[in-house]
Scaffold this motif. Structure first.
Motif, PDB file in Angstrom:
ATOM      1  N   ALA A  80       0.829  -1.202   0.000  1.00  0.00           N
ATOM      2  CA  ALA A  80       0.000   0.000   0.000  1.00  0.00           C
ATOM      3  C   ALA A  80       0.866   1.256   0.000  1.00  0.00           C
ATOM      4  O   ALA A  80       0.580   2.222  -0.716  1.00  0.00           O
ATOM      5  CB  ALA A  80      -0.938  -0.002   1.199  1.00  0.00           C
ATOM      6  N   LEU A  81       1.931   1.249   0.776  1.00  0.00           N
ATOM      7  CA  LEU A  81       2.838   2.400   0.813  1.00  0.00           C
ATOM      8  C   LEU A  81       3.542   2.587  -0.524  1.00  0.00           C
ATOM      9  O   LEU A  81       3.719   3.710  -0.992  1.00  0.00           O
ATOM     10  CB  LEU A  81       3.854   2.238   1.942  1.00  0.00           C
ATOM     11  N   SER A 101      -6.618   0.763  -6.407  1.00  0.00           N
ATOM     12  CA  SER A 101      -6.827   1.079  -4.990  1.00  0.00           C
ATOM     13  C   SER A 101      -8.312   1.197  -4.637  1.00  0.00           C
ATOM     14  O   SER A 101      -8.652   1.366  -3.473  1.00  0.00           O
ATOM     15  CB  SER A 101      -6.089   2.369  -4.620  1.00  0.00           C
ATOM     16  N   GLY A 102      -9.187   1.134  -5.650  1.00  0.00           N
ATOM     17  CA  GLY A 102     -10.623   1.216  -5.383  1.00  0.00           C
ATOM     18  C   GLY A 102     -11.156   2.631  -5.288  1.00  0.00           C
ATOM     19  O   GLY A 102     -12.298   2.837  -4.894  1.00  0.00           O
ATOM     20  N   SER A 103     -10.343   3.613  -5.667  1.00  0.00           N
ATOM     21  CA  SER A 103     -10.773   5.021  -5.635  1.00  0.00           C
ATOM     22  C   SER A 103     -11.400   5.376  -6.982  1.00  0.00           C
ATOM     23  O   SER A 103     -10.775   6.005  -7.833  1.00  0.00           O
ATOM     24  CB  SER A 103      -9.576   5.924  -5.335  1.00  0.00           C
ATOM     25  N   GLY A 114     -13.833   7.403  -7.916  1.00  0.00           N
ATOM     26  CA  GLY A 114     -14.037   8.819  -8.232  1.00  0.00           C
ATOM     27  C   GLY A 114     -12.775   9.447  -8.808  1.00  0.00           C
ATOM     28  O   GLY A 114     -12.824  10.172  -9.802  1.00  0.00           O
ATOM     29  N   LYS A 115     -11.644   9.171  -8.187  1.00  0.00           N
ATOM     30  CA  LYS A 115     -10.375   9.710  -8.677  1.00  0.00           C
ATOM     31  C   LYS A 115      -9.993   9.060 -10.008  1.00  0.00           C
ATOM     32  O   LYS A 115      -9.430   9.718 -10.883  1.00  0.00           O
ATOM     33  CB  LYS A 115      -9.276   9.506  -7.641  1.00  0.00           C
ATOM     34  N   THR A 116     -10.328   7.783 -10.153  1.00  0.00           N
ATOM     35  CA  THR A 116     -10.064   7.109 -11.418  1.00  0.00           C
ATOM     36  C   THR A 116     -10.793   7.824 -12.545  1.00  0.00           C
ATOM     37  O   THR A 116     -10.196   8.160 -13.580  1.00  0.00           O
ATOM     38  CB  THR A 116     -10.521   5.633 -11.370  1.00  0.00           C
ATOM     39  N   LEU A 117     -12.075   8.079 -12.355  1.00  0.00           N
ATOM     40  CA  LEU A 117     -12.873   8.749 -13.383  1.00  0.00           C
ATOM     41  C   LEU A 117     -12.372  10.169 -13.645  1.00  0.00           C
ATOM     42  O   LEU A 117     -12.324  10.620 -14.799  1.00  0.00           O
ATOM     43  CB  LEU A 117     -14.349   8.760 -12.986  1.00  0.00           C
ATOM     44  N   HIS A 118     -11.981  10.863 -12.589  1.00  0.00           N
ATOM     45  CA  HIS A 118     -11.460  12.228 -12.738  1.00  0.00           C
ATOM     46  C   HIS A 118     -10.241  12.247 -13.660  1.00  0.00           C
ATOM     47  O   HIS A 118     -10.168  13.056 -14.599  1.00  0.00           O
ATOM     48  CB  HIS A 118     -11.105  12.814 -11.366  1.00  0.00           C
ATOM     49  N   PHE A 119      -9.288  11.366 -13.402  1.00  0.00           N
ATOM     50  CA  PHE A 119      -8.056  11.378 -14.197  1.00  0.00           C
ATOM     51  C   PHE A 119      -8.264  10.786 -15.591  1.00  0.00           C
ATOM     52  O   PHE A 119      -7.597  11.201 -16.540  1.00  0.00           O
ATOM     53  CB  PHE A 119      -6.914  10.714 -13.435  1.00  0.00           C
ATOM     54  N   CYS A 120      -9.211   9.870 -15.745  1.00  0.00           N
ATOM     55  CA  CYS A 120      -9.557   9.379 -17.094  1.00  0.00           C
ATOM     56  C   CYS A 120     -10.140  10.509 -17.925  1.00  0.00           C
ATOM     57  O   CYS A 120      -9.774  10.681 -19.102  1.00  0.00           O
ATOM     58  CB  CYS A 120     -10.553   8.231 -17.010  1.00  0.00           C
ATOM     59  N   ASN A 121     -11.048  11.270 -17.335  1.00  0.00           N
ATOM     60  CA  ASN A 121     -11.649  12.385 -18.064  1.00  0.00           C
ATOM     61  C   ASN A 121     -10.617  13.445 -18.421  1.00  0.00           C
ATOM     62  O   ASN A 121     -10.670  14.029 -19.511  1.00  0.00           O
ATOM     63  CB  ASN A 121     -12.820  12.969 -17.282  1.00  0.00           C
ATOM     64  N   ALA A 122      -9.655  13.682 -17.527  1.00  0.00           N
ATOM     65  CA  ALA A 122      -8.568  14.620 -17.833  1.00  0.00           C
ATOM     66  C   ALA A 122      -7.724  14.087 -18.991  1.00  0.00           C
ATOM     67  O   ALA A 122      -7.326  14.845 -19.883  1.00  0.00           O
ATOM     68  CB  ALA A 122      -7.699  14.842 -16.590  1.00  0.00           C
ATOM     69  N   GLN A 165     -18.398  -1.636 -10.661  1.00  0.00           N
ATOM     70  CA  GLN A 165     -19.517  -1.114  -9.878  1.00  0.00           C
ATOM     71  C   GLN A 165     -20.836  -1.779 -10.254  1.00  0.00           C
ATOM     72  O   GLN A 165     -21.858  -1.513  -9.627  1.00  0.00           O
ATOM     73  CB  GLN A 165     -19.637   0.400 -10.073  1.00  0.00           C
ATOM     74  N   GLY A 166     -20.819  -2.610 -11.288  1.00  0.00           N
ATOM     75  CA  GLY A 166     -22.029  -3.290 -11.715  1.00  0.00           C
ATOM     76  C   GLY A 166     -22.936  -2.439 -12.590  1.00  0.00           C
ATOM     77  O   GLY A 166     -24.088  -2.800 -12.827  1.00  0.00           O
ATOM     78  N   ASP A 167     -22.433  -1.310 -13.077  1.00  0.00           N
ATOM     79  CA  ASP A 167     -23.207  -0.452 -13.980  1.00  0.00           C
ATOM     80  C   ASP A 167     -22.865  -0.872 -15.414  1.00  0.00           C
ATOM     81  O   ASP A 167     -22.085  -0.228 -16.110  1.00  0.00           O
ATOM     82  CB  ASP A 167     -22.870   1.017 -13.734  1.00  0.00           C
ATOM     83  N   TYR A 168     -23.473  -1.964 -15.836  1.00  0.00           N
ATOM     84  CA  TYR A 168     -23.101  -2.591 -17.108  1.00  0.00           C
ATOM     85  C   TYR A 168     -23.434  -1.743 -18.335  1.00  0.00           C
ATOM     86  O   TYR A 168     -22.638  -1.741 -19.289  1.00  0.00           O
ATOM     87  CB  TYR A 168     -23.706  -3.988 -17.195  1.00  0.00           C
ATOM     88  N   PRO A 169     -24.537  -1.015 -18.375  1.00  0.00           N
ATOM     89  CA  PRO A 169     -24.774  -0.174 -19.554  1.00  0.00           C
ATOM     90  C   PRO A 169     -23.673   0.876 -19.764  1.00  0.00           C
ATOM     91  O   PRO A 169     -23.220   1.096 -20.888  1.00  0.00           O
ATOM     92  CB  PRO A 169     -26.129   0.485 -19.268  1.00  0.00           C
ATOM     93  N   LYS A 170     -23.223   1.514 -18.673  1.00  0.00           N
ATOM     94  CA  LYS A 170     -22.142   2.504 -18.799  1.00  0.00           C
ATOM     95  C   LYS A 170     -20.825   1.823 -19.150  1.00  0.00           C
ATOM     96  O   LYS A 170     -20.016   2.378 -19.907  1.00  0.00           O
ATOM     97  CB  LYS A 170     -22.002   3.318 -17.512  1.00  0.00           C
ATOM     98  N   ALA A 171     -20.587   0.637 -18.601  1.00  0.00           N
ATOM     99  CA  ALA A 171     -19.370  -0.100 -18.947  1.00  0.00           C
ATOM    100  C   ALA A 171     -19.364  -0.406 -20.440  1.00  0.00           C
ATOM    101  O   ALA A 171     -18.361  -0.164 -21.136  1.00  0.00           O
ATOM    102  CB  ALA A 171     -19.270  -1.389 -18.126  1.00  0.00           C
ATOM    103  N   LEU A 172     -20.475  -0.932 -20.946  1.00  0.00           N
ATOM    104  CA  LEU A 172     -20.566  -1.246 -22.373  1.00  0.00           C
ATOM    105  C   LEU A 172     -20.374  -0.006 -23.235  1.00  0.00           C
ATOM    106  O   LEU A 172     -19.677  -0.053 -24.255  1.00  0.00           O
ATOM    107  CB  LEU A 172     -21.922  -1.886 -22.691  1.00  0.00           C
ATOM    108  N   ASP A 173     -20.997   1.098 -22.844  1.00  0.00           N
ATOM    109  CA  ASP A 173     -20.880   2.337 -23.604  1.00  0.00           C
ATOM    110  C   ASP A 173     -19.407   2.731 -23.764  1.00  0.00           C
ATOM    111  O   ASP A 173     -18.959   3.077 -24.863  1.00  0.00           O
ATOM    112  CB  ASP A 173     -21.676   3.446 -22.916  1.00  0.00           C
ATOM    113  N   ASN A 174     -18.646   2.659 -22.686  1.00  0.00           N
ATOM    114  CA  ASN A 174     -17.240   3.055 -22.741  1.00  0.00           C
ATOM    115  C   ASN A 174     -16.382   2.035 -23.476  1.00  0.00           C
ATOM    116  O   ASN A 174     -15.482   2.412 -24.227  1.00  0.00           O
ATOM    117  CB  ASN A 174     -16.713   3.333 -21.326  1.00  0.00           C
TER     118      ASN A 174
END
Length: 144
Positions: A23-24, A60-62, A64-72, A100-109
């Protein structure tokens, strides 16, 4: 001879230290990548670093941060017409939604990434995206 009552606590301590060190190490890598992306000019290297950073946050399971940096990464990659960088970001976003189990959004991407892979004629990328799409359908029980 070591008694059995001493082995279990020893194993627990060893495993705790091992996972704490992992983790460190991951946090150190994230900190280094954050420092890089803050100081870099908007070019393909920055997109690559943003995508690596998003992958680190995904592990790491974060989410929100994953999506933030992907969008950037997508924003900079599209300004540069760096389609491979855009593909990688869409794929990671698909991974977030799949976890997260949101399969429609997963498929879209995944489908956005697949379309770009097809335009780039990236056969490896196409295979990866088709595999990810297949997994989403499998998780939904939609085998046909």
């Amino acid at each position: 001879m070591i008694k059995a009552k001493y082995i279990i606590p020893f194993i627990n301590i060893f495993l705790s230290l091992f996972f704490c060190s992992l983790a460190l190490a991951q946090q150190g890598r994230i900190d280094s990548l954050l420092s890089l992306v803050k100081s870099e000019k908007p070019d393909t290297i920055k997109v690559i670093h943003l995508n690596i950073l998003s992958d680190e946050y995904l592990v790491s399971g974060s989410f929100g941060k994953t999506l933030h940096f992907c969008n950037a990464a997508i924003e900079v990659a599209q300004q540069l017409n760096f389609r491979k960088g855009t593909v990688d970001a869409y794929n990671t976003i698909g991974n977030v939604y799949q976890q997260q189990g949101d399969y429609p959004k997963a498929l879209d991407n995944y489908l956005k990434a697949l379309k770009l892979d097809e335009e780039l004629n990236d056969k490896t990328g196409i295979a990866i995206r088709l595999g990810n799409i297949g997994l989403v359908y499998m998780y939904q029980g939609d085998y046909p």
